[in-house]
Design a protein around this motif. Structure first.
Motif, short mmCIF file in Angstrom:
data_model
loop_
_atom_site.label_atom_id
_atom_site.label_comp_id
_atom_site.label_asym_id
_atom_site.label_seq_id
_atom_site.Cartn_x
_atom_site.Cartn_y
_atom_site.Cartn_z
N ARG A 138 -0.99 4.63 13.54
CA ARG A 138 -1.63 4.23 12.12
C ARG A 138 -0.76 3.26 11.39
NH1 ARG A 138 -5.92 6.41 9.91
NH2 ARG A 138 -6.06 8.43 11.55
N ASP A 139 0.41 3.62 11.45
CA ASP A 139 1.47 2.70 10.57
C ASP A 139 1.46 1.41 11.19
OD1 ASP A 139 2.39 4.85 8.99
OD2 ASP A 139 4.19 4.98 10.53
N ALA A 141 -2.05 -0.15 9.57
CA ALA A 141 -1.75 -0.65 8.10
C ALA A 141 -0.65 -1.72 8.12
CB ALA A 141 -1.14 0.80 7.48
N SER A 142 0.42 -2.04 9.00
CA SER A 142 1.08 -3.22 8.59
C SER A 142 0.70 -4.19 9.12
CB SER A 142 2.33 -2.82 9.63
OG SER A 142 3.14 -1.47 9.22
N LEU A 197 2.48 2.58 3.26
CA LEU A 197 3.51 1.75 4.10
C LEU A 197 4.90 1.90 3.30
CD1 LEU A 197 1.73 -1.46 5.01
CD2 LEU A 197 2.32 0.28 6.28
N GLN A 202 -2.60 -5.02 9.08
CA GLN A 202 -3.51 -5.37 7.92
C GLN A 202 -2.86 -6.05 6.52
OE1 GLN A 202 -5.40 -1.64 7.96
NE2 GLN A 202 -7.14 -2.21 9.12
N TYR A 203 -1.83 -5.45 6.31
CA TYR A 203 -1.00 -5.80 5.20
C TYR A 203 -0.54 -7.23 5.29
CZ TYR A 203 2.50 -6.16 1.52
OH TYR A 203 3.26 -6.64 0.27
N PRO A 262 0.74 -1.24 0.23
CA PRO A 262 -0.04 0.10 -0.06
C PRO A 262 0.77 1.22 0.02
CG PRO A 262 -0.93 -1.32 1.69
CD PRO A 262 0.50 -2.01 1.04
#
Length: 353
Positions: free
Chosen positions: A51-52, A55-56, A16, A58-59, A13
């Protein structure tokens, strides 16, 4: 970095890409190791915000669902990593060392918010002006996240217990990418699990601790500790361990003791003992320090008083897998009479260094 981390993985994404490090990145070598081992991950995500972290996770979830659930995924906070699980080969490391703030929210109550990427030496330094202390490990570069979810045995364990005993609440990101704030009332089972369950239930991003206030009116040093170091040797390890166990068991809870035992040959064991008195030296401490000298044949002895922050000062040494020792932890709930014989037999084994 190379935008095509792995041709079989879902596309990275955009959010990221700015925190992504791969083997072609200049800082890859600095980020792929802990103190004990060097890993070769395909991707390192160096989070700078919560937030990072979301996102990490989720990835990684997306990769595992679309490619393979066996792809390694490691959490790295301070990077000391005595369990060696904070790095891996062929997978992903989520590094949170940039999430490292320490904030005293209520000095009177001893409430402190600490992000999980901080290291304990920096926590001790931040707490020093408030005469506050949190029971933590014995090395300043150890990360808060790993130690605080793994138990936390340190120099204050007899006086203040484990690190996990002082967690009031925690923020963690679970596998579904949700933030959950947990304590004794909110998600109590989750709160129970993270205090000893390490990273198995999610990534903790921040803790609220209840620190302790230890003040001595007659000391010029904030949170003084008197440290006795003894270098000695013995040809009868079983006898020494029995005597040491009796000594520390009957000592004040203000005293903790660490032993490092090494065998130069199969008959003589060298002992490096570090005895920590929580406070300035007084008559009780002097008596205990004196009796510790009678446990073995002493070669060298030293007494020193320093602050707790100085004792666990963080050197901030880059990790490069520089410690080539395999470490295994074993917890004993009681020192049975045979433990000296068992340790002696370990030293005599040919596989023992």
């Amino acid at each position: 970095m190379n935008n095509d981390v792995n041709a079989t993985w879902p596309k990275l994404p955009v959010a990221l890409k700015k925190i992504a490090i791969d083997p072609t990145s200049d800082d890859y070598e600095l980020m792929c190791s802990n103190y004990f081992v060097t890993g070769r991950p395909k991707l390192i995500l160096r989070a700078t915000t919560e937030r990072d972290v979301i996102a990490s996770i989720q990835y990684v979830k997306k990769i595992r669902e679309s490619v393979s659930h066996s792809i390694p995924f490691s959490f790295r906070s301070g990077g000391h990593g005595i369990s060696m699980a904070s790095v891996n080969d062929g997978g992903i490391i989520l590094d949170i060392s940039q999430l490292n703030s320490v904030t005293v929210t209520d000095a009177e109550q001893g409430l402190v918010q600490v992000q999980a990427g901080a290291v304990w030496g920096d926590v001790a330094e931040a707490l020093r002006p408030f005469n506050l202390i949190i029971s933590s490990g014995d090395f300043g570069d150890t990360g808060v996240g790993g130690l605080a979810t793994g138990g936390g045995i340190g120099l204050l364990v007899r006086r203040l217990g484990l690190t996990i005993d002082h967690i009031v609440s925690a923020r963690l990101v679970t596998a579904d990418g949700e933030i959950r704030v947990t304590d004794h009332q909110k998600y109590p089972d989750l709160f129970w699990g993270i205090r000893g369950g390490n990273s198995q239930l999610g990534m903790v991003t921040a803790f609220t601790f209840k620190a302790s206030k230890l003040v001595e009116e007659k000391s010029d040093i904030s949170l003084p500790f008197t440290v006795q170091t003894i270098e000695s040797q013995t040809s009868n390890l079983t006898k020494f361990i029995q005597q040491w166990q009796s000594w520390i068991t009957h000592a004040s809870s203000k005293m903790s003791s660490n032993l490092m035992l090494t065998a130069e040959n199969r008959n003589t064991v060298h002992i490096n003992a570090s005895n920590f008195w929580a406070g300035s030296i007084n008559s009780d401490a002097k008596a205990l320090f004196k009796s510790a000298l009678s446990l073995s044949e002493v070669n060298k002895h030293q007494l020193e008083t320093k602050s707790y922050a100085e004792l666990v000062k963080a050197p901030h040494i880059p990790h490069s897998g520089q410690q080539p020792v395999f470490v295994k932890n074993i917890l004993l709930d009681a020192m049975n009479p045979n433990i000296g014989d068992i340790i002696t037999s370990i030293f005599k084994a040919s596989a023992t260094m």
